[in-house]
Enzyme design. Sequence first.
Site, PDB file in Angstrom:
ATOM      1  N   THR A 103       0.775  -1.081   0.125  1.00  0.00           N
ATOM      2  CA  THR A 103       0.109   0.145  -0.259  1.00  0.00           C
ATOM      3  C   THR A 103       0.986   1.483  -0.053  1.00  0.00           C
ATOM      4  O   THR A 103       1.938   1.573   0.547  1.00  0.00           O
ATOM      5  CB  THR A 103      -1.168  -0.174   1.385  1.00  0.00           C
ATOM      6  OG1 THR A 103      -1.867  -0.936   1.202  1.00  0.00           O
ATOM      7  CG2 THR A 103      -1.670   0.885   1.140  1.00  0.00           C
ATOM      8  N   LYS A 115      -8.021   1.257  -3.119  1.00  0.00           N
ATOM      9  CA  LYS A 115      -7.821   1.347  -1.820  1.00  0.00           C
ATOM     10  C   LYS A 115      -7.814   1.793  -0.975  1.00  0.00           C
ATOM     11  O   LYS A 115      -8.400   2.336   0.720  1.00  0.00           O
ATOM     12  CB  LYS A 115      -6.236   0.599  -1.216  1.00  0.00           C
ATOM     13  CG  LYS A 115      -5.566   0.342  -0.737  1.00  0.00           C
ATOM     14  CD  LYS A 115      -5.534  -1.316   0.681  1.00  0.00           C
ATOM     15  CE  LYS A 115      -4.816  -0.932   1.428  1.00  0.00           C
ATOM     16  NZ  LYS A 115      -5.234  -2.284   2.746  1.00  0.00           N
ATOM     17  N   LYS A 119      -2.364   5.474   8.636  1.00  0.00           N
ATOM     18  CA  LYS A 119      -1.304   5.154   6.916  1.00  0.00           C
ATOM     19  C   LYS A 119      -2.225   5.368   5.925  1.00  0.00           C
ATOM     20  O   LYS A 119      -1.288   6.527   5.391  1.00  0.00           O
ATOM     21  CB  LYS A 119      -0.033   3.568   7.293  1.00  0.00           C
ATOM     22  CG  LYS A 119       0.252   3.747   5.907  1.00  0.00           C
ATOM     23  CD  LYS A 119       1.096   2.605   5.834  1.00  0.00           C
ATOM     24  CE  LYS A 119       1.615   2.374   3.910  1.00  0.00           C
ATOM     25  NZ  LYS A 119       2.278   0.989   4.353  1.00  0.00           N
TER      26      LYS A 119
END
Length: 289
Positions: free
Chosen positions: A87, A162, A237
């Site tokens: 990611t 995402k 994050k």
Amino acid sequence: MKIGFIGLGNMGRPMAENLADAGHEVQAFDVAGVGSDKLEEAGSAADAARGAEVVVTMLPSGAILRDVAAEIIPAMDEGAVLLDCSTVDVESARAVAEDAKAAGLLALDAPVSGGTGGARAGTLTFMVGGDADGFAKAKPLFDVMGQKAVHCGGSGNGQAAKICNNMILGITMIGTCEAFALADKLGLDRQAMFDVVSTSSGYSWSMNVYCPAPGIGPDSPADHDYQPGFAAELMLKDLRLAQQAAEAADADTPLGLAARDLYADFVEREDGASKDFSAMLPRFETRGR
Ligand code: NAD
């Protein structure tokens, strides 16, 4: 297939082992050592990438991905696939894909959801950006490591999917937790609250599947003292990546911004580090207006 695998952490190691178990030949590299007898340990990232048909990366950040990509792209065979499952920020994903394509490679950004449990069980979901021919080539690997792979369009779109998904998740988890804390103060029983909301218009994955209230709904980290699960740090994050992308794209995301700030307080200034992201509920519980 001959596969290079770089980044054998909590996610990468079980993913690589599932590929080896399925009969693929996996050359692996991690700066911290590989630590698996199912995988062939390479001496460097470039060595792991050399001669591989697909090179999978599973790394902590965009900056590290850029460094590793600069090392492995020149070592890879023309026509091979660089498959990044980390990611990272959309900008790094697009920059790496551009460099890979310029070197005659196929490039995919394919971040995952499903966590370490999904990585071990081979039930991850992949959100994939990049060319259709790269997607077709990597499809058999997605089938081993996951249960679903969605092709979301061009390079960077996997990362975009995402962070949009996880921005919704962070916001709905906070909404669910603050509603439980309000219900407590109004004298509404948590089970009654769950029974109503989980079958009414306030329902969500956070309420129905991953309920933040202990003892309510299906088994979740709340029932295990908020051991992650999906750690609050990782949610922070992803919310930071969403805000970075929103700033770059000039998108107005006020609730995503508020969610980022709340998780930053929780993780960095309160006691949220190392807890599941649903531990927002005990946080709200102890606070007044
Ligand atoms: P991790 O920190 O456990 O693993 C990262 C690995 O990369 C480490 O083993 C580290 O030594 C290695 N590494 C760092 N720099 C390197 C380099 N230059 N060359 C080679 N190896 C290097 O992290 P993780 O939990 O496995 O997560 C990996 C990625 O997956 C992250 O981008 C994370 O955001 C994402 N992700 C994690 C989860 C989860 O539940 N853990 C869920 C979805 C997505």
